[in-house]
Each structure stands twice: as C-alpha cells, then as structure tokens.
Enzyme design. Structure first.
Site, PDB file in Angstrom:
ATOM      1  N   GLU A 291      17.880 -20.862   5.284  1.00 32.04           N
ATOM      2  CA  GLU A 291      18.249 -21.795   4.217  1.00 32.04           C
ATOM      3  C   GLU A 291      19.760 -21.838   3.994  1.00 32.04           C
ATOM      4  OE1 GLU A 291      15.695 -20.550   0.956  1.00 32.04           O
ATOM      5  OE2 GLU A 291      14.071 -21.814   1.699  1.00 32.04           O
ATOM      6  N   ASP A 370       5.505 -19.519   1.833  1.00 31.15           N
ATOM      7  CA  ASP A 370       6.448 -19.183   0.771  1.00 31.15           C
ATOM      8  C   ASP A 370       5.740 -19.075  -0.582  1.00 31.15           C
ATOM      9  OD1 ASP A 370       8.673 -18.742  -0.683  1.00 31.15           O
ATOM     10  OD2 ASP A 370       9.541 -20.721  -0.447  1.00 31.15           O
ATOM     11  N   GLU A 398       6.980 -18.632  -9.512  1.00 30.11           N
ATOM     12  CA  GLU A 398       7.574 -19.890  -9.041  1.00 30.11           C
ATOM     13  C   GLU A 398       6.525 -20.974  -8.772  1.00 30.11           C
ATOM     14  OE1 GLU A 398      10.030 -19.502  -5.577  1.00 30.11           O
ATOM     15  OE2 GLU A 398      10.437 -21.651  -5.463  1.00 30.11           O
TER      16      GLU A 398
HETATM   17  C1  BDP Z   1      11.820 -19.637  -2.131  1.00 28.71           C
HETATM   18  C2  BDP Z   1      12.606 -20.009  -3.335  1.00 28.71           C
HETATM   19  C3  BDP Z   1      14.079 -19.954  -3.109  1.00 28.71           C
HETATM   20  C4  BDP Z   1      14.456 -18.641  -2.485  1.00 28.71           C
HETATM   21  C5  BDP Z   1      13.671 -18.446  -1.227  1.00 28.71           C
HETATM   22  C6  BDP Z   1      13.872 -17.067  -0.610  1.00 28.71           C
HETATM   23  O1  BDP Z   1      12.238 -21.312  -3.715  1.00 28.71           O
HETATM   24  O2  BDP Z   1      14.708 -20.135  -4.337  1.00 28.71           O
HETATM   25  O3  BDP Z   1      15.808 -18.560  -2.238  1.00 28.71           O
HETATM   26  O4  BDP Z   1      12.304 -18.510  -1.505  1.00 28.71           O
HETATM   27  O5  BDP Z   1      12.959 -16.278  -0.715  1.00 28.71           O
HETATM   28  O6  BDP Z   1      10.533 -19.339  -2.569  1.00 28.71           O
HETATM   29  O7  BDP Z   1      14.908 -16.804  -0.024  1.00 28.71           O
END
Ligand code: BDP
Length: 685
Positions: A291, A370, A398
C-alpha cells in the site's frame, strides 16, 4: 461510572459470607523481594483488596498473623519455596504462576509465586479476578502458563493524535506530534494490559509517516523512554513501527538498499541508540512494499533481504523484526480474473520460507484478504515451515461495525486458532503453529490491532471492552471457551448477578453472527463504502484496483477460487483443506461465495435457494439486532445508569444501521435477479 476502569473496576463484593473468608487472608500481605514488578504486584493487591473488601492490608516481610497472602518469586524465601512441591515447580514456566492455599497446624495462607517476578504479577491479577468473581479459593492450587510467547498489541496511532481505524477517540499516547503529558492515563492502560498478560506493544501505526519516522531519533526517544518505563512496570515491552526508508528520510543517505554497507551501518547505529534509551526495547514492526509504503523492492531486493538486514542490527540487543505479510498489488486490474488478491501473501512469502533469520517473525493476518467479517484462514499458516510466525487479528472493529455495532470477536479468533491446517497431518492447528511448537520456532505469538482511544470508556462502545479483555485472555490461554471469557468479562465489569451475566453473555455470544447476517453474505466480504469501510455499498469495491470483488451479475455471485476452474487459490492449502474448499459440497456454507461462484437459484443444504438465504438472513439479522436491544433493556437498573444509557443508544443506532444494510443488500439482489422474497416481505425496488 462510565466504564473507565473496565474489568479492573473491583466493585464491592456482594456475598458477605465470602467477604469474611477472604478478609482473613487479605488483611496481611507478606511480600518477598523488592523488584519493580513485585512492588507493582503488591500495589495491585492493595488496590483490589481495598475496593472489593473495604480493608487496608498490612504489608509485612515476615508472617505475623496465622493467615495471609504471600507474594514472591521462587528461590528467594523458604516460606514460598516450602509451599511449592517439586512437580509443581517443574510445571511453572517463564511468566507462569502458582496460586496455592497452604494449611498447616497453625497457619492458613495463600501463596502467589512464579519463577520470575512477571509471573507473580500475573498471579496476583488472577487472584484478584477470582475474588471479584466470588470463587471459592479454599484449597486452591492453580498453575497457569501463557500459551504464546508473544502476546502483543499493535497500535495504529499517529503522532498527530489520530488513530488509523480508531473508533474510540484520539490517541492516548500522542497529541500535536508530541507525546502526551497524560501519563496517568497511559499507566492505567498499562495496568489493564498487564492484568490480562499482554507483554508487548507497538506504539505507532504501521503506516509510518513524517513524524513517526522520527520516533527513532533523539527528538522523541527521551519521551519514548518514559513511555517504556510505564509499560515496563507491568511487564510490557515497547516496539516501534519503522519506515523502511528511514536512512534516506532521517539519515541523510541517498539509499535505503538493505545490502548497502552504509545502510546496514546506519541501522546498527540506530539500534544501539534506541537501546541506550530503552534497554528492553522489543524491536521493529515493518510494513514494507505494501500500500505505497517503501521497502526493499525499490532496490530489487526481496523481503528476506530487508528483514534480515534490520534483524542483524537488533540481534546484539535481543530485539526482533516483525515483518508483515500484508503485501499485495493494490493497483491491480479488475478485468484480469486470475489475479486474485487472496493469493498475494502466500505468493509473496512462501518462496522465501527458510530465508529469514531467527529473530525475524513474519506477521500474517488471520485471513488472506483483510479482516473481513468472515474469511478462511490464511494458507501461510502451515504453508511456512521454516519461519517464525505471528498471527495478526484486528481488535478494532474496522469491518465489523466500528464499535457502533456490537460484535464480540472471540468466537471468530477461536475459529482461526483452532483451524486445522493439516501441515503435519491432522491436528496441526494454527495455534500450535503460531506457538512455535509444530516447526520448533524460536519466536511466535499473536498481535491484535488495538481498539482503544481517549474516549472515557476507552473503546467507544463500552461493550467492546470485551474484545480487548477477551483478546488478552485468549492469547494467554486459547483453550478458554468464548462463553467462559464472556462470563468472566461480565462478572468483572458489571456484577455477579446471574441475570446480568446470562443476558450480557448471550448478547455478546450472538453478536458476530448477527452482524454477519445483515452485512455481506457467505464470506464474500467487502460490500462496504470504500476508504472508511462503514456502511453498505455493494459495488463500492467492484471494478476497482484494490482487488476485492464479488462479481455479481443477474445469474450468479461469488468468486471461483478453485484449482479446477478458478483462480487457483485453494491450491495454496494442504491437501485435506484444499479438497474441502475445492468441492462445493464440502465447502463450509459460511464461506461458499468466497470459494465458489454460485447461481442465485442454487439450493443450499438448508433447502433454501441462495437468493432466499440472502433475504432470510438479512431480515432476520435486523430482528436479532432488535432483540439485542430488548435484552439490554431487561437488565435496566442492574448496570450503572450512565453505561446503560450509552449502550442503549448505540444499540438503537445499530438497529437503524442494520435496516440500512438489509435494505441495500436485499434491493441490490432483487434488482439483479428479479426474484422476489418467498415470504413477501418488503424489498425496495
Ligand atoms: C487495512 C486498513 C488500513 C491498514 C491496512 C494494514 O484498512 O488502514 O493500513 O489494513 O493492515 O485493513 O496495513
């Protein structure tokens, strides 16, 4: 009265007779040893006893009265040593404890001991818990050891005070790019964590930005040191999330290449500097090449090159690198059916198995996607055989209602921990792998993404405290049942009143299923609003580069992830598991749409068609949410009014929001299929 003290509220005991029995022991504490942890244990005993029994115990260093509680580590004093049998001694491990009632001709006392002082502290918290739950401790003989070595929390706190995916206010650690002055609150937090056996905490977000990158410089290290001291008092080590590009961003180098000598030296010096402030510093958590975070890929190096370079820097000080496996292409093309995001973590890390140094731990999210409300277990558990692994779960809600909806997550995590990977034949469960006992790993454990903020009650929805408590309890002992943990939490938080215990426990235990039933069906996930991830949006992530699809058309929905005809994801599992998922008849129903593409008219085992199942669960989910509220109303007057009103308000919001979910999902599928509800309930069109 707002829930600030959580499970350490220590309300006055209700049972007068028991109170008198307890008082006899609790009036005198015989303390052996003077380490900070022993001192802390005694301080905690005093707090608990004063609150629950209304007496102030005498602290002495030799027994004067015939009845007392004595605390201290083994091998320091004959009174304690004599109380512990040879076999008992063998059974107590690092951080474990023994609580034992000893009766002699003229004495009757309780011993709390361990082989290290941290064990003694844990034992004291357990003793207090037993008292609060009004357990009969006459003749007690209880030995417990932690199941996992690493019992961690990951805070996604930013230094500006915000929290990524935080639903309970702002950070309790930072404000305006500085550490906060409110150390009292941090200490109260450390108590809460220590009381459930947490022993490590990452204090900043995995996404490390400008200010957090500087955490490892002398600008912030003196403050981090103070924080570490507070946590140390409760047996907790601190860790930092680091920015892989730090050598460039704060080191003045022109590269962060892990094989570059200057870079290696920079990190070695950095580690030395950190340890000069925090001698028991735990290590680094790293999100790299994920990301948009920097990582070794920039230099054509792999994850092992990156992780090992950092590990070498930390090794002389006993630190570890926790390297996250949450790596996937977030810029993928939705038109390409075979690129399946679910496959990414395994594809990235399986080929590197065996290449990581022994103080590197790969941290794997519970599922391949996720933190959805329902996912299969990541095939990296059992896939990796020569690498230390941590399981990462998300305590912060979340994708599970953002602490506005009730969703008790312990049953979900238990399913993960108990999942059989068949990596070494039947019985190779995730918990055994993560513990390190299957592949003989040096390190291993669990990390939970924290759900607390500076709200008065820490977790936004007060009932969400149960997830933090339960997380700690489960990583201490994954064999506890969800029911046991719920009951403990309710008794410690509210009262021993049977109606309260039964009602609230029941609400907690049903809540995950309720949330699941009115949100996305059968493991498909992701039908949420993009970015903030709250509320229904069926096509929010469809046709999207993040790679999370349901592929609904007018005939069918779901992703074929089989080897036979789909993306091939099932091929990442060991044979027994692969076969189970590959076959539509043996695939567990709750994951059907995760693994298979299914026509709406397909008949499920219950006899309902898929479309009817979607309607039924969504209507039912709302009914169940309404029942949650009624259950809560039935204990009015039995929980503190402020908490009662607050929870009631949230449950009302949950009902309204559940209706929105129901209507969006049902309408979407009605429009796609043109098939109405068999029971003629209202669907908008
Ligand atoms: C996702 C979240 C994000 C996190 C990412 C992570 O939406 O904010 O940065 O995981 O785990 O679930 O790096």
């Amino acid at each position: 009265d707002n829930g600030y003290y959580c499970w350490l509220e220590y309300g006055k005991l209700e049972d007068v007779e028991l109170k008198n029995i307890y008082r006899k022991w609790c009036a005198n504490i015989v303390k052996f040893g003077d380490t900070p942890l022993i001192k802390c244990a005694v301080k905690e005993l005093i707090i608990g006893i004063e609150n629950m029994l209304g007496i102030s115990p005498e602290i002495v260093s030799i027994p004067i009265e015939p009845s007392f509680i004595t605390v201290g580590t083994l091998g320091q004093n004959p009174i304690i040593d004599k109380a512990v049998g040879e076999n008992e001694r063998k059974d107590i491990m690092e951080d474990g404890f023994l609580i034992k009632n000893i009766k002699t001709e003229d004495k009757d006392y309780i011993v709390v001991t361990g082989i290290n002082d941290k064990g003694v502290l844990y034992g004291v918290f357990v003793l207090l818990r037993l008292l609060r739950m009004q357990k009969d401790i006459r003749d007690i003989r209880k030995i417990e050891n932690p199941y996992f070595q690493m019992r961690m929390l990951n805070h996604w706190d930013n230094m500006d005070g915000s929290i990524e995916r935080g639903y309970a206010g702002n950070s309790i650690f930072y404000k305006d790019n500085k550490f906060t002055d409110d150390t009292a609150r941090v200490r109260d937090y450390a108590r809460l964590l220590g009381s459930i056996g947490i022993n490590g905490i990452v204090i900043n977000n995995v996404n490390v930005h400008k200010y957090e990158t500087r955490l490892i410089t002398k600008e912030y290290l003196p403050d981090a040191k103070k924080l570490a001291e507070i946590f140390r008092e409760y047996g907790i080590r601190i860790y930092f999330s680091i920015n892989f590009a730090s050598p460039i961003e704060i080191g003045g180098l022109d590269t962060a290449d892990p094989l570059d000598e200057k870079v290696k030296k920079w990190w070695c010096d950095k580690a030395g500097e950190i340890y000069s402030y925090i001698p028991d510093f735990g290590g680094f958590l790293v999100k790299a090449d994920s990301e948009f975070r920097p990582g070794p890929f920039t230099y054509n190096r792999n994850h092992a090159d990156g992780a090992n370079m950092l590990a070498a820097a930390l090794k002389p000080f006993g630190g570890v690198v926790i390297w996250r496996c949450f790596v996937y292409n977030c810029m993928q093309d939705w038109r390409d059916y075979k690129t399946d995001r679910a496959k990414a973590a395994y594809d990235n890390f399986k080929p590197l198995d065996g290449m990581f140094d022994d103080n590197v731990i790969l941290q794997i999210k519970n599922g391949p996607m996720d933190f959805q409300v329902r996912e299969p277990v990541s095939p990296l558990f059992g896939g990796l055989k020569k690498t230390n692994v941590n399981l990462e779960v998300q305590i912060t809600q979340e994708y599970t209602g953002q602490q506005k909806h009730l969703c008790y997550l312990i049953p979900m995590w238990k399913e993960v921990l108990d999942f059989d990977t068949y990596a070494r034949g039947k019985g190779t469960t995730v918990k055994k792998i993560v513990r390190g006992s299957v592949f003989n790993n040096k390190y291993g454990g669990v990390a939970g993404v924290a759900n607390v903020g500076d709200d008065d009650n820490w977790t936004g929805l007060q009932l969400a405290q149960s997830n933090l408590y339960g997380y700690g309890r489960l990583v201490w002992n994954p064999d506890l049942t969800s029911e046991e943990i719920a009951e403990e939490w309710v008794r410690l938080t509210f009262s021993n009143d049977k109606e309260v215990v039964d009602t609230v426990s029941d609400m907690l235990l049903k809540s995950w299923h309720i949330y699941e039933s009115y949100t996305s069906p059968l493991g498909i996930g992701w039908m949420v609003n993009p970015h903030h991830h709250y509320g229904p949006n069926v096509d929010g992530y469809e046709y999207d580069k993040w790679g999370t699809y349901h592929r609904a058309d007018y005939k069918a929905i779901g992703v074929d992830r089989t080897v036979k005809s789909g993306t091939g994801y099932t091929g990442q599992y060991h044979k027994e598991v692969r076969d189970m998922y590959e076959n539509i008849d043996t695939c567990p129903q709750e994951l059907l749409l995760f693994f298979h593409r299914i026509p709406y008219t397909y008949k499920l085992k219950s006899g309902e068609t898929l479309i009817q199942y979607i309607y039924n669960t969504h209507f039912d989910g709302v009914e169940q949410a309404i029942k949650l509220k009624e259950q809560w109303q039935s204990i009015k007057g039995k929980v503190k009014n402020e908490i009662y009103e607050h929870v009631l308000h949230r449950l009302e919001g949950q009902i309204e929001h559940a209706k929105e979910w129901r209507d969006v999902i049902n309408t979407y599928f009605y429009r796609k299929t043109g098939i109405g509800d068999e029971l003629g309930r209202k669907i908008y069109d």
